[in-house]
Design a protein around this motif. Structure first.
Motif, PDB file in Angstrom:
ATOM      1  N   UNK A  49       0.826  -1.209   0.000  1.00 31.32           N
ATOM      2  CA  UNK A  49       0.000   0.000   0.000  1.00 31.32           C
ATOM      3  C   UNK A  49       0.859   1.257   0.000  1.00 31.32           C
ATOM      4  N   UNK A  50       1.863   1.276   0.851  1.00 31.51           N
ATOM      5  CA  UNK A  50       2.790   2.419   0.880  1.00 31.51           C
ATOM      6  C   UNK A  50       3.500   2.559  -0.458  1.00 31.51           C
ATOM      7  N   UNK A  51       3.898   1.423  -1.037  1.00 31.39           N
ATOM      8  CA  UNK A  51       4.572   1.451  -2.334  1.00 31.39           C
ATOM      9  C   UNK A  51       3.676   2.075  -3.402  1.00 31.39           C
ATOM     10  N   UNK A  52       2.387   1.734  -3.358  1.00 28.48           N
ATOM     11  CA  UNK A  52       1.452   2.279  -4.351  1.00 28.48           C
ATOM     12  C   UNK A  52       1.348   3.799  -4.237  1.00 28.48           C
ATOM     13  N   UNK A  53       1.145   4.293  -3.007  1.00 28.53           N
ATOM     14  CA  UNK A  53       0.949   5.731  -2.844  1.00 28.53           C
ATOM     15  C   UNK A  53       2.230   6.519  -3.086  1.00 28.53           C
ATOM     16  N   UNK A  54       3.373   5.968  -2.694  1.00 29.06           N
ATOM     17  CA  UNK A  54       4.640   6.649  -2.985  1.00 29.06           C
ATOM     18  C   UNK A  54       4.868   6.721  -4.488  1.00 29.06           C
ATOM     19  N   UNK A  55       4.570   5.628  -5.201  1.00 29.09           N
ATOM     20  CA  UNK A  55       4.720   5.615  -6.652  1.00 29.09           C
ATOM     21  C   UNK A  55       3.755   6.593  -7.312  1.00 29.09           C
ATOM     22  N   UNK A  56       2.521   6.638  -6.804  1.00 27.70           N
ATOM     23  CA  UNK A  56       1.535   7.570  -7.365  1.00 27.70           C
ATOM     24  C   UNK A  56       1.972   9.017  -7.186  1.00 27.70           C
ATOM     25  N   UNK A  57       2.471   9.350  -5.997  1.00 25.75           N
ATOM     26  CA  UNK A  57       2.946  10.719  -5.754  1.00 25.75           C
ATOM     27  C   UNK A  57       4.161  11.041  -6.610  1.00 25.75           C
ATOM     28  N   UNK A  58       5.061  10.072  -6.767  1.00 24.74           N
ATOM     29  CA  UNK A  58       6.235  10.282  -7.611  1.00 24.74           C
ATOM     30  C   UNK A  58       5.829  10.502  -9.060  1.00 24.74           C
ATOM     31  N   UNK A  59       4.851   9.702  -9.521  1.00 18.00           N
ATOM     32  CA  UNK A  59       4.368   9.865 -10.890  1.00 18.00           C
ATOM     33  C   UNK A  59       3.733  11.223 -11.109  1.00 18.00           C
ATOM     34  N   UNK A  60       2.974  11.692 -10.108  1.00 17.59           N
ATOM     35  CA  UNK A  60       2.358  13.009 -10.230  1.00 17.59           C
ATOM     36  C   UNK A  60       3.429  14.098 -10.268  1.00 17.59           C
ATOM     37  N   UNK A  61       4.496  13.898  -9.479  1.00 19.23           N
ATOM     38  CA  UNK A  61       5.597  14.863  -9.509  1.00 19.23           C
ATOM     39  C   UNK A  61       6.245  14.947 -10.874  1.00 19.23           C
ATOM     40  N   UNK A  62       6.380  13.808 -11.531  1.00 18.65           N
ATOM     41  CA  UNK A  62       6.954  13.808 -12.878  1.00 18.65           C
ATOM     42  C   UNK A  62       6.020  14.493 -13.875  1.00 18.65           C
ATOM     43  N   UNK A  63       4.714  14.324 -13.684  1.00 14.01           N
ATOM     44  CA  UNK A  63       3.758  15.020 -14.547  1.00 14.01           C
ATOM     45  C   UNK A  63       3.899  16.532 -14.399  1.00 14.01           C
ATOM     46  N   UNK A  64       4.213  16.977 -13.190  1.00 15.57           N
ATOM     47  CA  UNK A  64       4.410  18.412 -12.959  1.00 15.57           C
ATOM     48  C   UNK A  64       5.580  18.925 -13.806  1.00 15.57           C
ATOM     49  N   UNK A  65       6.664  18.132 -13.894  1.00 14.21           N
ATOM     50  CA  UNK A  65       7.806  18.528 -14.715  1.00 14.21           C
ATOM     51  C   UNK A  65       7.403  18.638 -16.184  1.00 14.21           C
ATOM     52  N   UNK A  66       6.633  17.661 -16.661  1.00 14.91           N
ATOM     53  CA  UNK A  66       6.196  17.673 -18.062  1.00 14.91           C
ATOM     54  C   UNK A  66       5.323  18.897 -18.325  1.00 14.91           C
ATOM     55  N   UNK A  67       4.354  19.145 -17.449  1.00 14.39           N
ATOM     56  CA  UNK A  67       3.456  20.282 -17.625  1.00 14.39           C
ATOM     57  C   UNK A  67       4.216  21.600 -17.578  1.00 14.39           C
ATOM     58  N   UNK A  68       5.210  21.692 -16.707  1.00 12.90           N
ATOM     59  CA  UNK A  68       5.951  22.937 -16.560  1.00 12.90           C
ATOM     60  C   UNK A  68       6.738  23.271 -17.822  1.00 12.90           C
ATOM     61  N   UNK A  69       7.386  22.276 -18.407  1.00 14.40           N
ATOM     62  CA  UNK A  69       8.165  22.573 -19.611  1.00 14.40           C
ATOM     63  C   UNK A  69       7.246  22.871 -20.783  1.00 14.40           C
ATOM     64  N   UNK A  70       6.082  22.210 -20.850  1.00 15.36           N
ATOM     65  CA  UNK A  70       5.115  22.518 -21.903  1.00 15.36           C
ATOM     66  C   UNK A  70       4.621  23.952 -21.778  1.00 15.36           C
ATOM     67  N   UNK A  71       4.295  24.369 -20.552  1.00 16.96           N
ATOM     68  CA  UNK A  71       3.828  25.735 -20.328  1.00 16.96           C
ATOM     69  C   UNK A  71       4.935  26.745 -20.609  1.00 16.96           C
ATOM     70  N   UNK A  72       6.176  26.394 -20.290  1.00  8.44           N
ATOM     71  CA  UNK A  72       7.304  27.293 -20.551  1.00  8.44           C
ATOM     72  C   UNK A  72       7.452  27.562 -22.041  1.00  8.44           C
TER      73      UNK A  72
END
Length: 340
Positions: free
Chosen positions: A217-240
């Protein structure tokens, strides 16, 4: 007046009857063998039915026809949540599963309220976007229905998904007669972001494998949060790339990805100088460069408010960031300062 009371009473009676039938059905569900085999999934379903369905029924049967205040919906939702938690077995949720589920339900409730008030939001947006940028207009339109904090969160998450899903298809977002101030061509930000994404994916897979042996369960939520963090990087460079900063006759519009934005009048700029290193940290100084060293430092006559994601705000008097054509940018600002 008597007719109105009778109308309200009959509608309320219908709502109470449906709610009682729904509660009885959910009580029966919690005592079935299927519930014991899938306690988490069915518990979320019970919460959804009792909280969202009954609140929606109250809105359509009672609140909307009688034009009751939105606070009544909140009271009904909280009451049904309390009933749901009462009838659910204590073993239905483990401590590490109930709060994520409740968080999802809370966000769902906000989204349902937004859908119910979509006409109000649309009218407010059409009025505001003529006077400000579309992001601010949408945030203020949502804030008229939900709280400002909730609107900031919705816009923050919405922008991330928006730029991830359709960012590559967007045209450069610049007003007519505006002069673009790009920040990614010479800074290497695109290549650096790609490197961060690759490293993040590799580390995320390794971390998930390690944590899953200890607690899935912890592995799932840590992975989900990490994946969302990576999406933030993608969105930021697209917006830039698609939504650069720009200069107009009276203002410098700072738009640094989905991280920071501000509108600074030319008359409020005291000085603009080239720099070669990252400035030291100060309470009234913000470094807007991301994965790069800033090469321009703005100094203002008076502090201005710079807006970040999820409603974050920072009052600064100095702002550093990277500009591709630094010489032309400084020259343009100095010319505008002279004219103003």
């Amino acid at each position: 007046m008597t007719f109105l009371r009778l109308f309200a009473t009959s509608r309320m009676a219908i709502f109470i009857l449906i709610a009682v039938l729904l509660i009885s059905t959910e009580v029966f569900v919690t005592h079935t063998p299927a519930f014991s085999r899938h306690p988490v999934g069915l518990s979320v379903a019970v919460l959804f039915d009792l909280v969202f369905v009954t609140t929606a029924l109250f809105y359509w049967l009672v609140a909307r026809p009688l034009r009751l205040a939105n606070s009544r919906l909140v009271v009904v939702a909280l009451l049904m949540l309390r009933i749901a938690l009462f009838i659910l077995p204590k073993t239905a949720f483990s401590s590490d599963k109930i709060w994520p589920a409740l968080l999802v339900l809370a966000e769902g409730a906000v989204l349902i309220l937004v859908v119910l008030r979509i006409r109000t939001i649309t009218k407010k947006y059409q009025f505001l976007w003529k006077e400000t940028d579309r992001q601010t207009a949408l945030r203020d339109s949502l804030a008229a229905v939900v709280s400002k904090r909730a609107a900031d969160v919705i816009i923050g998450e919405g922008l991330t998904l928006y730029y991830v899903l359709v960012g590559w298809r967007l045209q450069s977002d610049l007003p007519v007669e505006a002069r673009a101030v790009t920040t990614y061509r010479q800074s290497g930000q695109v290549a650096l972001t790609a490197g961060v994404l690759i490293v993040g994916l590799v580390e995320g897979v390794v971390l998930h494998v390690v944590l899953s042996r200890w607690n899935p369960t912890v592995a799932f939520w840590v992975t989900a949060l990490s994946g969302y963090g990576l999406l933030f990087f993608v969105a930021d460079i697209m917006a830039t790339v698609k939504r650069p900063s720009y200069l107009t006759k009276n203002y410098l519009h700072i738009r640094l990805g989905i991280r920071w934005r501000a509108r600074i009048s030319h008359s409020s700029i005291a000085d603009v100088v080239p720099i070669h290193d990252k400035p030291s940290k100060q309470a009234d100084r913000l470094n807007g460069a991301f994965l790069a060293t800033p090469n321009v430092l703005l100094t203002l006559h008076e502090p201005v408010c710079v807006e970040g994601p999820y409603g974050i705000q920072k009052t600064v008097r100095q702002l550093s960031f990277f500009v591709d054509d630094r010489t032309a940018f400084i020259q343009a600002l100095n010319e505008q300062k002279t004219l103003n």
